[in-house]
Design a protein around this motif. Structure first.
Motif, PDB file in Angstrom:
ATOM      1  N   ARG A  32       0.827  -1.208   0.000  1.00  0.00           N
ATOM      2  CA  ARG A  32       0.000   0.000   0.000  1.00  0.00           C
ATOM      3  C   ARG A  32       0.864   1.263   0.000  1.00  0.00           C
ATOM      4  O   ARG A  32       0.358   2.375  -0.156  1.00  0.00           O
ATOM      5  CB  ARG A  32      -0.962  -0.024   1.185  1.00  0.00           C
ATOM      6  N   ARG A  33       2.150   1.113   0.191  1.00  0.00           N
ATOM      7  CA  ARG A  33       3.045   2.271   0.184  1.00  0.00           C
ATOM      8  C   ARG A  33       3.737   2.479  -1.176  1.00  0.00           C
ATOM      9  O   ARG A  33       4.625   3.302  -1.311  1.00  0.00           O
ATOM     10  CB  ARG A  33       4.096   2.133   1.288  1.00  0.00           C
ATOM     11  N   VAL A  34       3.343   1.664  -2.136  1.00  0.00           N
ATOM     12  CA  VAL A  34       3.934   1.788  -3.479  1.00  0.00           C
ATOM     13  C   VAL A  34       2.815   2.073  -4.475  1.00  0.00           C
ATOM     14  O   VAL A  34       1.814   1.342  -4.511  1.00  0.00           O
ATOM     15  CB  VAL A  34       4.685   0.490  -3.873  1.00  0.00           C
ATOM     16  N   THR A  35       2.967   3.122  -5.251  1.00  0.00           N
ATOM     17  CA  THR A  35       1.932   3.516  -6.215  1.00  0.00           C
ATOM     18  C   THR A  35       2.538   3.631  -7.605  1.00  0.00           C
ATOM     19  O   THR A  35       3.549   4.310  -7.793  1.00  0.00           O
ATOM     20  CB  THR A  35       1.327   4.886  -5.810  1.00  0.00           C
ATOM     21  N   VAL A  36       1.921   2.924  -8.552  1.00  0.00           N
ATOM     22  CA  VAL A  36       2.366   3.015  -9.945  1.00  0.00           C
ATOM     23  C   VAL A  36       1.319   3.815 -10.716  1.00  0.00           C
ATOM     24  O   VAL A  36       0.128   3.531 -10.641  1.00  0.00           O
ATOM     25  CB  VAL A  36       2.554   1.615 -10.570  1.00  0.00           C
ATOM     26  N   SER A  37       1.798   4.809 -11.448  1.00  0.00           N
ATOM     27  CA  SER A  37       0.896   5.723 -12.142  1.00  0.00           C
ATOM     28  C   SER A  37       0.928   5.473 -13.648  1.00  0.00           C
ATOM     29  O   SER A  37       1.961   5.126 -14.205  1.00  0.00           O
ATOM     30  CB  SER A  37       1.356   7.162 -11.857  1.00  0.00           C
ATOM     31  N   THR A  38      -0.207   5.659 -14.275  1.00  0.00           N
ATOM     32  CA  THR A  38      -0.256   5.542 -15.738  1.00  0.00           C
ATOM     33  C   THR A  38      -1.102   6.665 -16.327  1.00  0.00           C
ATOM     34  O   THR A  38      -2.054   7.141 -15.700  1.00  0.00           O
ATOM     35  CB  THR A  38      -0.833   4.177 -16.173  1.00  0.00           C
ATOM     36  N   ALA A  39      -0.737   7.050 -17.540  1.00  0.00           N
ATOM     37  CA  ALA A  39      -1.553   8.016 -18.270  1.00  0.00           C
ATOM     38  C   ALA A  39      -2.737   7.313 -18.941  1.00  0.00           C
ATOM     39  O   ALA A  39      -3.578   7.967 -19.549  1.00  0.00           O
ATOM     40  CB  ALA A  39      -0.702   8.724 -19.315  1.00  0.00           C
ATOM     41  N   GLY A  40      -2.771   5.978 -18.810  1.00  0.00           N
ATOM     42  CA  GLY A  40      -3.908   5.234 -19.367  1.00  0.00           C
ATOM     43  C   GLY A  40      -3.514   4.227 -20.430  1.00  0.00           C
ATOM     44  O   GLY A  40      -4.203   4.111 -21.454  1.00  0.00           O
ATOM     45  N   VAL A  41      -2.407   3.521 -20.201  1.00  0.00           N
ATOM     46  CA  VAL A  41      -2.006   2.461 -21.132  1.00  0.00           C
ATOM     47  C   VAL A  41      -2.871   1.236 -20.821  1.00  0.00           C
ATOM     48  O   VAL A  41      -2.489   0.323 -20.082  1.00  0.00           O
ATOM     49  CB  VAL A  41      -0.497   2.148 -21.011  1.00  0.00           C
ATOM     50  N   VAL A  42      -4.064   1.255 -21.350  1.00  0.00           N
ATOM     51  CA  VAL A  42      -5.126   0.325 -20.945  1.00  0.00           C
ATOM     52  C   VAL A  42      -4.712  -1.158 -20.972  1.00  0.00           C
ATOM     53  O   VAL A  42      -4.951  -1.880 -20.008  1.00  0.00           O
ATOM     54  CB  VAL A  42      -6.388   0.595 -21.798  1.00  0.00           C
ATOM     55  N   PRO A  43      -4.055  -1.640 -22.054  1.00  0.00           N
ATOM     56  CA  PRO A  43      -3.782  -3.092 -22.097  1.00  0.00           C
ATOM     57  C   PRO A  43      -2.836  -3.566 -20.995  1.00  0.00           C
ATOM     58  O   PRO A  43      -2.786  -4.761 -20.712  1.00  0.00           O
ATOM     59  CB  PRO A  43      -3.128  -3.288 -23.476  1.00  0.00           C
ATOM     60  N   GLN A  44      -2.079  -2.655 -20.387  1.00  0.00           N
ATOM     61  CA  GLN A  44      -1.091  -3.070 -19.385  1.00  0.00           C
ATOM     62  C   GLN A  44      -1.594  -2.916 -17.947  1.00  0.00           C
ATOM     63  O   GLN A  44      -0.872  -3.267 -17.011  1.00  0.00           O
ATOM     64  CB  GLN A  44       0.203  -2.247 -19.550  1.00  0.00           C
ATOM     65  N   ILE A  45      -2.803  -2.402 -17.766  1.00  0.00           N
ATOM     66  CA  ILE A  45      -3.270  -2.154 -16.397  1.00  0.00           C
ATOM     67  C   ILE A  45      -3.505  -3.470 -15.660  1.00  0.00           C
ATOM     68  O   ILE A  45      -2.995  -3.673 -14.542  1.00  0.00           O
ATOM     69  CB  ILE A  45      -4.547  -1.271 -16.410  1.00  0.00           C
ATOM     70  N   ALA A  46      -4.266  -4.372 -16.249  1.00  0.00           N
ATOM     71  CA  ALA A  46      -4.517  -5.657 -15.583  1.00  0.00           C
ATOM     72  C   ALA A  46      -3.225  -6.453 -15.381  1.00  0.00           C
ATOM     73  O   ALA A  46      -2.980  -6.970 -14.278  1.00  0.00           O
ATOM     74  CB  ALA A  46      -5.558  -6.459 -16.366  1.00  0.00           C
ATOM     75  N   PRO A  47      -2.345  -6.566 -16.408  1.00  0.00           N
ATOM     76  CA  PRO A  47      -1.085  -7.281 -16.178  1.00  0.00           C
ATOM     77  C   PRO A  47      -0.257  -6.711 -15.027  1.00  0.00           C
ATOM     78  O   PRO A  47       0.348  -7.452 -14.261  1.00  0.00           O
ATOM     79  CB  PRO A  47      -0.340  -7.131 -17.513  1.00  0.00           C
ATOM     80  N   LEU A  48      -0.262  -5.383 -14.886  1.00  0.00           N
ATOM     81  CA  LEU A  48       0.478  -4.772 -13.761  1.00  0.00           C
ATOM     82  C   LEU A  48      -0.079  -5.285 -12.432  1.00  0.00           C
ATOM     83  O   LEU A  48       0.669  -5.754 -11.574  1.00  0.00           O
ATOM     84  CB  LEU A  48       0.343  -3.247 -13.801  1.00  0.00           C
ATOM     85  N   LEU A  49      -1.402  -5.176 -12.279  1.00  0.00           N
ATOM     86  CA  LEU A  49      -1.996  -5.496 -10.979  1.00  0.00           C
ATOM     87  C   LEU A  49      -2.020  -6.998 -10.708  1.00  0.00           C
ATOM     88  O   LEU A  49      -2.047  -7.420  -9.562  1.00  0.00           O
ATOM     89  CB  LEU A  49      -3.407  -4.901 -10.895  1.00  0.00           C
ATOM     90  N   GLU A  50      -1.996  -7.807 -11.782  1.00  0.00           N
ATOM     91  CA  GLU A  50      -1.886  -9.254 -11.574  1.00  0.00           C
ATOM     92  C   GLU A  50      -0.484  -9.621 -11.096  1.00  0.00           C
ATOM     93  O   GLU A  50      -0.295 -10.553 -10.321  1.00  0.00           O
ATOM     94  CB  GLU A  50      -2.198 -10.006 -12.868  1.00  0.00           C
ATOM     95  N   ALA A  51       0.513  -8.864 -11.555  1.00  0.00           N
ATOM     96  CA  ALA A  51       1.902  -9.191 -11.209  1.00  0.00           C
ATOM     97  C   ALA A  51       2.288  -8.672  -9.831  1.00  0.00           C
ATOM     98  O   ALA A  51       3.021  -9.331  -9.098  1.00  0.00           O
ATOM     99  CB  ALA A  51       2.852  -8.611 -12.265  1.00  0.00           C
ATOM    100  N   ILE A  52       1.819  -7.487  -9.474  1.00  0.00           N
ATOM    101  CA  ILE A  52       2.239  -6.878  -8.206  1.00  0.00           C
ATOM    102  C   ILE A  52       1.052  -6.131  -7.574  1.00  0.00           C
ATOM    103  O   ILE A  52       0.355  -5.387  -8.244  1.00  0.00           O
ATOM    104  CB  ILE A  52       3.433  -5.900  -8.405  1.00  0.00           C
ATOM    105  N   PRO A  53       0.857  -6.312  -6.265  1.00  0.00           N
ATOM    106  CA  PRO A  53      -0.357  -5.771  -5.626  1.00  0.00           C
ATOM    107  C   PRO A  53      -0.215  -4.330  -5.174  1.00  0.00           C
ATOM    108  O   PRO A  53      -0.456  -3.999  -4.017  1.00  0.00           O
ATOM    109  CB  PRO A  53      -0.503  -6.699  -4.411  1.00  0.00           C
ATOM    110  N   VAL A  54       0.188  -3.438  -6.087  1.00  0.00           N
ATOM    111  CA  VAL A  54       0.450  -2.048  -5.685  1.00  0.00           C
ATOM    112  C   VAL A  54      -0.785  -1.176  -5.891  1.00  0.00           C
ATOM    113  O   VAL A  54      -1.791  -1.608  -6.457  1.00  0.00           O
ATOM    114  CB  VAL A  54       1.611  -1.465  -6.527  1.00  0.00           C
TER     115      VAL A  54
END
Ligand code: SF4
Length: 366
Positions: free
Chosen positions: A188-210
């Motif tokens: 909960r202390r790590v935040t990853v930001s995106t401008a909206g690269v939609v296809p990579q959002i789910a893969p990010l959150l599946e790989a790491i619970p940030v």
């Protein structure tokens, strides 16, 4: 010297590699503790390792990927540093000390290919992706700049670059941040930001619970197409539809939205009402950031009363909203200002995007 970079290998993977090489896995843990726990990068100082292993480490790994080229200290305690890689590429990282936490904002690319029209990094064009070790090394170098007794408690991937365009390097870096033998940070202390690269959002959150942060900045496609050109590929309904479909969103795990308030562009009462409608029912927290002026943009922040009125509409509409105090603007360290401005000769060789289009008018009146 083309040795592999130790900080590019998460501690659990390092254990595996040691096992495969016939070395005890606990030696990998000892090394990680020296590097991430105590900030020691010289194997000779790792006194609980046998001499033979220290020599082997010296010959087989690189322990440091960045050097501090320059550090600027703001009157509000914010520290911005320009960090140089071995190919002379320069990125910036920012430390933001607050009463109860110290947040580090890290970069993931040299420059950025997305060319958001309000962002100084976007005006640089794209140099290259940072390697995982270079992302991790930002924590090591920046921690050394902190006053005695302070440590980095939070990390936000909101510096130069779009993290989701560099996911293969961002994911191992975050693993090192979270691993007990790495920086042992709570997710909960790590935040990853995106401008909206939609296809990579789910893969990010599946790989790491940030935590996920999304740079929204507009409530209509017409305005967002100009502020965040990526919106032409992934417009608001696609972006927000994807977010609504994420399985683990809840009040405890909201999406964090960033919204840069720009005078006359996205700060009307009608914009605020649209935002309320757009985000209705989506577990979220919204950060309003008055535009931080810089030389690459004509955009300005709205008057304080306009920003307050905008926030009032959101709060009354049920959105959890904060109006963020700008930090480090006297050293060009605030959001949207990272551009290695003090080192023009060090700017990454990359595409220089066309001059920002003129700011659009409001889509309709309130
Ligand atoms: S706001 Fe972020 S994604 Fe957009 S150009 Fe700047 S660094 Fe890139």
């Amino acid at each position: 010297m083309n040795l592999p970079e130790l900080k590019g290998v998460p501690p659990d993977v390092l254990r595996e590699q040691f096992r495969e090489q016939g070395l005890p896995a606990y030696r990998a843990d000892q090394i990680a503790s020296w590097v991430y726990g105590r900030g020691i990068e010289d194997p000779e100082q790792m006194t609980d390792l046998p001499q033979e292993l220290r020599e082997r480490l010296n010959e087989s790994w690189r322990f440091r990927s960045l050097d501090v080229l320059r550090a600027d200290h703001s009157t509000d305690g914010t520290i911005k540093a320009a960090l140089r890689a071995d190919d002379a590429a320069v990125v910036e990282a920012v430390l933001i000390p607050e009463e109860d936490r110290t947040t580090l904002c890290v970069s993931t690319q040299v420059g950025c290919p997305l060319a958001c029209s309000f962002c100084a990094t976007g005006a640089l064009g794209f140099g290259r992706n940072l390697r995982s070790a270079e992302i991790v090394d930002q924590l090591c170098r920046m921690a050394e700049l902190l006053p005695e007794g302070r440590r980095i408690t939070n990390v936000v991937f909101m510096g130069m670059g779009e993290p989701l365009l560099n996911l293969p390097q961002v994911i191992p870096a975050v693993r090192t941040l979270l691993h007990p033998k790495g920086f042992a940070m709570a997710p909960r202390r790590v935040t990853v930001s995106t401008a909206g690269v939609v296809p990579q959002i789910a893969p990010l959150l599946e790989a790491i619970p940030v935590n996920l942060a999304v740079s929204l900045h507009a409530a209509t496609d017409e305005v967002r197409d100009v502020l965040v050109p990526l919106n032409k590929r992934f417009p608001l309904d696609v972006l927000l539809g994807t977010l609504r479909g994420l399985p683990r969103l809840s009040r405890r795990h909201p999406v964090f939205f960033e919204y840069t308030l720009i005078e006359g562009v996205n700060d009307s009462v009608e914009d605020a009402r649209r935002l309320v409608r757009l985000l209705e029912g989506l577990p979220s927290k919204l950060n309003l950031i008055p535009m931080n002026e810089h030389g690459d943009s004509d955009y300005r922040p709205p008057a304080p009363e306009v920003a307050s009125r905008f926030m009032g509409v959101l709060v009354r509409g049920g959105l959890t909203t904060t109006l963020r105090r700008s930090r480090g603007s006297d050293i060009d360290a605030a959001c949207g200002q990272l551009a290695v401005r003090q080192l023009p000769e060090e700017r990454p060789a990359g595409r220089k995007p066309a001059a920002p289009q003129a700011a659009p008018g409001r889509a309709s009146s309130g």
